[in-house]
Scaffold this active site. Structure first.
Site, PDB file in Angstrom:
ATOM      1  N   MET A  62       4.658   3.236   2.067  1.00  0.00           N
ATOM      2  CA  MET A  62       5.855   3.028   2.890  1.00  0.00           C
ATOM      3  C   MET A  62       6.246   4.316   3.598  1.00  0.00           C
ATOM      4  SD  MET A  62       8.122   0.979   3.982  1.00  0.00           S
ATOM      5  CE  MET A  62       9.300   1.564   5.189  1.00  0.00           C
ATOM      6  N   GLU A  63       6.517   4.152   4.895  1.00  0.00           N
ATOM      7  CA  GLU A  63       6.692   5.304   5.786  1.00  0.00           C
ATOM      8  C   GLU A  63       8.107   5.870   5.835  1.00  0.00           C
ATOM      9  OE1 GLU A  63       6.056   2.075   6.829  1.00  0.00           O
ATOM     10  OE2 GLU A  63       7.214   1.604   8.643  1.00  0.00           O
ATOM     11  N   GLY A  87       0.805  -1.221   0.000  1.00  0.00           N
ATOM     12  CA  GLY A  87       0.000   0.000   0.000  1.00  0.00           C
ATOM     13  C   GLY A  87       0.836   1.269   0.000  1.00  0.00           C
ATOM     14  N   GLU A 115       3.561  -2.072  13.599  1.00  0.00           N
ATOM     15  CA  GLU A 115       2.408  -2.200  12.708  1.00  0.00           C
ATOM     16  C   GLU A 115       1.086  -2.314  13.471  1.00  0.00           C
ATOM     17  OE1 GLU A 115       2.640  -1.215   9.948  1.00  0.00           O
ATOM     18  OE2 GLU A 115       4.717  -1.517   9.331  1.00  0.00           O
ATOM     19  N   HIS A 147       3.382   6.464  11.614  1.00  0.00           N
ATOM     20  CA  HIS A 147       4.639   5.714  11.754  1.00  0.00           C
ATOM     21  C   HIS A 147       5.807   6.635  12.092  1.00  0.00           C
ATOM     22  CE1 HIS A 147       4.095   1.511  10.977  1.00  0.00           C
ATOM     23  NE2 HIS A 147       3.678   1.626   9.735  1.00  0.00           N
ATOM     24  N   GLU A 204       0.795   6.027   7.538  1.00  0.00           N
ATOM     25  CA  GLU A 204       2.214   6.278   7.240  1.00  0.00           C
ATOM     26  C   GLU A 204       2.717   7.478   8.041  1.00  0.00           C
ATOM     27  OE1 GLU A 204       3.375   3.777   5.844  1.00  0.00           O
ATOM     28  OE2 GLU A 204       1.469   3.031   5.040  1.00  0.00           O
TER      29      GLU A 204
HETATM   30  N1  B3K Z   1       5.802  -0.672   6.482  1.00  0.00           N
HETATM   31  C1  B3K Z   1       5.246  -0.824   5.164  1.00  0.00           C
HETATM   32  C2  B3K Z   1       5.187  -2.220   4.701  1.00  0.00           C
HETATM   33  C3  B3K Z   1       6.453  -2.735   4.131  1.00  0.00           C
HETATM   34  C4  B3K Z   1       6.243  -4.109   3.540  1.00  0.00           C
HETATM   35  C5  B3K Z   1       7.525  -4.734   3.093  1.00  0.00           C
HETATM   36  N2  B3K Z   1       7.305  -5.987   2.417  1.00  0.00           N
HETATM   37  C6  B3K Z   1       3.875  -0.227   5.076  1.00  0.00           C
HETATM   38  C7  B3K Z   1       3.184   0.019   6.349  1.00  0.00           C
HETATM   39  O1  B3K Z   1       2.845  -0.877   7.081  1.00  0.00           O
HETATM   40  O2  B3K Z   1       2.997   1.148   6.668  1.00  0.00           O
HETATM   41 ZN    ZN Z   2       2.561   0.234   8.763  1.00  0.00          ZN
END
Ligand code: B3K
Ligand code: ZN
Length: 864
Positions: A264-265, A262, A321, A302, A299
């Protein structure tokens, strides 16, 4: 391709890094034949660890040079490691490598997409950029300099603040960025591309201005304002709810059409799937708008829960998460509609996480081992992880939870920590003992709680006896389960003083309510206070009472779902035995009352209450799944409701018609949701009039919510010929073929269709210009969605088809292939004949020479 021998990594084997990296200076020279990455790392021995050689991680790197303090140093290199021995205590390591982002089809590391170069480093993609200690407990301060052709890549971005830029000979230019915050490598990002930008600002509570920017492919700026507003709202919300202020001068979001997940932070430079940025009412649905709010917030959140305080190792993934999902859920509930937000969360949990926790990939929210960490970005780590955080808040209260968060940041800002550290901060701030609760972090499986109620007229007591079991857990020890309850009188009144949160801590435990005059109706697990399956032997009358009177909207909805589940499961058994299902009038009457009271209860709630439990959720309750009978039973109940309530659905459809132009408000979204539920029920009647109604909505809608609802309903029509269906599908594609995200919807409408020819349609669509197996969104929209189509996927041909698709993808993009392979997860719940075919398909995948580690882990566990 080269195959790694898959190795299992265990949490218990964690050791601290032997070396630390204080600063990282990176230089990217981006050219058409490849990119040269020069890295200068200021390193030192970790004083806390015994001296060891330095072993750096790498993947698909062509090493050009390695020096230590500017001198060549003896090294031993394998495709995945670079080892240097006899190093001084502190030194400068310089490496130069060549990478080829144009050939990077995995979309991990640095890769090309239509408008330029992008990176994705979580979990272990940084090692595909340069030699490094690619683990989250190594935190460093970074600078990054990019050089590229100025015309083709006018935008050059990295984390942090722009510090210098200039032109170079040959029409090239450069830009240098410095990130003042220490971070793990997985939060690193660069972008070089031709992109349009929407700019705005946010003033923090303490009066600092943050420059906001959203970068998108040229021509899409008019689809950015919603995401920008979402970003500003999240920044404000986090200040108000958690006292957390944005620490950055620049907060950038870059949208890219080729992205495995979706979003990435990355610190200060989020990279997003276009799906969670681009929106305009004619191309995005109400659900899309809400999802964008949640993902943008996720995001952003995070930045504190994940970036300022990060994970010690990847087993702790749920530390960031689960917590961040909980935070985005709360934000979404405050922004939109708290009642329906909770209902949708639980619907999602039951459709995906409960099956996962009962299947071959079951794992605790903190897994004890993995082969490929990318396989553990799961609904267990995310959504069950969020439920565990929510239980902590339930146990210590909202104020206690806020105090715990404050304590967490006070203790751990700037550190890489574990789930224990988080819970210890919550315990310190609240005084609550979480020792037993830690089982939630360490055990897989969905606990089952069976509850009995006993009324004693003589002593005027009502006793609830709860028994917990979890067959998937490694032992029989009980966990702590918070069960929110209330008791209701048979006139529907809530009995005052009976709202309690029971702490179930023993395997079997009784809870007594005093001064109860007559046998009450218990409402159990209000607001879904724990991620468990709860059984109570309710009568239909009791459930009907709760549906009508329970003031907790979740449990009112739940009562309706329980009624519907029982009816559908009984009907499934009847249909399998060659009998006709029987539908009681009481259910129809309850549904009628919901429609009649929609104004008071809220259209959005009624829409949820009239949506029957999904097939994958219902399947979990069956010993052996008969997908055909289940499908027939669920649809028969829908048709029965449509026949009995035709007038009500039709008049509500008219009454809820839009009174003006589209507005995105929650109230309007609720009306649209209920009106579209009415439309879909009317289409169950299989009449020309209902098809015309859908077709006319399709043609006249001024927004994607209504247009797509009509299209999806028509896509299900199973008549030999339904000209409206074919026309609508063709018109939709002709109109939207240049909007990639709308084309994804068009694919999904067809791959999730009930029609018996759906597999043939999906196969045909794989060669349609609309489909592109190299684009993850297309794979998810067509193939993964088909894999979730219970009745159409679970056939010999469906299995063989998806197995072939997995094999077409596994080498090109292991992460996407592995997600697709998860379609097989529940194969052992089906009959012997289906199992035989599923096994053939799975073995066919497993036996493929050079199978990627990601897919191998999923398929071996499925077969094992
Ligand atoms: N931290 C990322 C996900 C990364 C996945 C790597 N295969 C998105 C999220 O959870 O915000
Ligand atoms: Zn996340």
């Amino acid at each position: 391709m080269k195959t790694d021998t898959p190795q299992t990594v265990h949490l218990k084997d964690y050791t601290a890094p032997a070396y630390l990296i204080d600063t990282v200076d990176l230089d990217f020279n981006i050219e058409s034949g490849g990119t040269t990455v020069s890295a200068t790392l200021a390193m030192r021995r970790n004083p806390a660890v015994q001296a060891r050689p330095l072993v750096l991680d790498g993947e698909e790197l062509e090493t050009l040079s390695v020096t230590v303090n500017r001198k060549n140093w003896p090294k031993s290199e394998t495709p995945s490691s670079l080892t240097l021995s006899d190093l001084p205590d502190a030194f400068t390591l310089e490496t130069v490598v060549r990478i080829d982002p144009d050939k990077n089809t995995r979309l991990s590391g640095m890769y090309r997409s239509a408008d330029g170069y992008f990176t994705q480093c979580e979990a272990q993609g940084f090692r595909r950029i340069t030699w490094f200690l690619d683990r989250p407990d190594v935190m460093s301060t970074y600078t990054a300099t990019l050089h590229a052709d100025k015309t083709t890549y006018p935008v050059l971005l990295a984390n942090g603040n722009p510090v210098a830029a200039g032109d170079e000979p040959g029409g090239r230019h450069w830009a240098k960025w410095a990130d003042p915050f220490k971070k793990p490598a997985y939060l690193f990002a660069v972008v070089a591309g031709k992109l349009d930008v929407l700019r705005d600002t946010f003033r923090t509570a303490s009066g600092r201005d943050v420059q906001l920017a959203i970068y998108v492919e040229p021509g899409k700026l008019d689809q950015c304002p919603h995401a920008m507003a979402a970003l500003q709202k999240s920044m404000k919300w986090d200040e108000e709810r958690f006292g957390l202020e944005c620490d950055l001068d620049h907060y950038m979001i870059v949208a890219v059409g080729d992205f495995n997940m979706g979003a990435m932070e990355n610190k200060g430079l989020n990279i997003f799937n276009t799906k969670y940025v681009l929106a305009r009412s004619d191309v995005a649905t109400d659900v899309d708008f809400e999802n964008i709010d949640r993902v943008v917030a996720h995001e952003y959140f995070h930045n504190w829960t994940g970036n300022r305080v990060t994970c010690r190792d990847w087993f702790q993934l749920s530390l960031k998460e689960g917590l961040t999902v909980f935070r985005d859920q709360e934000f979404g509930a405050d922004l939109h509609n708290r009642q329906t937000a909770r209902i949708r969360e639980v619907r999602g949990l039951r459709a995906a996480q409960f099956p996962e926790d009962a299947g071959p990939m079951a794992h605790p929210i903190r897994p004890a081992s993995f082969v490929e960490i990318n396989n553990f970005y799961t609904s267990t780590v995310y959504e069950k992880g969020a439920e565990v955080i929510r239980m902590i808040q339930t146990l210590i209260g909202r104020d206690g939870f806020r105090a715990g968060m404050d304590e967490y940041f006070r203790r751990h800002d700037g550190q890489a920590v574990t789930c224990e550290d988080f819970v210890a901060a919550m315990a310190a701030a609240s005084g609550f003992d979480f020792t037993q609760f830690m089982r939630w972090y360490n055990q897989p499986g969905t606990p089952h709680v069976t509850v009995d109620g006993f009324f004693d007229a003589e002593s005027k007591t009502y006793t609830l006896t709860c028994t917990q079991t979890n067959p998937r857990a490694s032992d029989d020890a009980p966990t702590l389960i918070p069960i929110r309850v209330a008791l209701f009188a048979d006139n529907g009144d809530l009995l005052s003083g009976t709202e309690r949160t029971l702490h179930l801590t023993a395997t079997t435990q009784s809870f007594v309510f005093n001064d109860i005059a007559a046998e009450p109706v218990p409402s159990l697990l209000r607001d879904f206070s724990a991620p468990v399956v709860l059984d109570f032997d309710y009568t239909p009358e009791q459930l009907t009472l709760l549906l009508a009177h329970e003031s907790d909207p979740f449990n009112a909805w739940e009562a309706g779902q329980r009624l519907a589940s029982t009816l559908i499961l009984d009907a499934t058994a009847a249909i399998a035995a060659g009998q006709s299902p029987v539908w009681p009038d009481s259910f129809v009457n309850a549904a009628r009352r919901l429609l009649q009271t929609q104004a008071e209860r809220g259209a959005a709630f009624v829409a949820e209450a009239l949506t029957l439990p999904g097939e994958s959720t219902l399947a979990e309750a069956m010993a052996i799944v008969d997908p055909d009978a289940l499908h027939a039973a669920r649809n028969a109940l829908r048709r029965h409701l449509a026949e009995q309530l035709e007038n009500e659905f039709a008049s509500l459809y008219v009454a809820l018609a839009p009174t003006g132009a589209y507005t995105p408000s929650s109230a309007e979204a609720g009306r649209r949701a209920l009106r579209n539920v009415c439309l879909a029920y009317l289409l169950e009647l299989d009449t020309e009039a209902s098809r015309q109604l859908a077709f006319s909505q399709f043609n006249s809608a001024d927004n994607m919510t209504d247009q797509f609802a009509a299209l999806s309903a028509l896509a299900n029509v199973n008549a030999e010929t339904c000209p409206q269906r074919e026309t609508a599908l063709a018109d939709f594609y002709a109109r939207w073929q240049h909007e990639a995200l709308v084309v994804d919807k068009w694919l999904t409408a067809q791959s999730t269709s009930r029609r018996p020819d759906t597999l043939a349609t999906v196969k045909a669509l794989t060669t349609h210009p609309a489909f592109d197996i190299t684009n993850p969104n297309k794979v998810y929209a067509l193939l993964r969605a088909f894999g979730a189509n219970l009745v159409r996927f679970h056939t010999a041909e469906g299995y063989a088809f998806i197995a072939d698709c997995v094999l077409q993808l596994h080498d090109r993009n292991p992460q996407v292939a592995s997600r697709l392979a998860r379609s097989f997860d529940r194969w052992k719940k089906f009959d012997a004949d289906r199992q035989r075919h599923a096994r053939i398909a799975l073995e066919h995948i497993r036996d493929h020479v050079g199978l990627s580690r990601d897919v191998l882990e999923v398929v071996s566990k499925a077969l094992g």
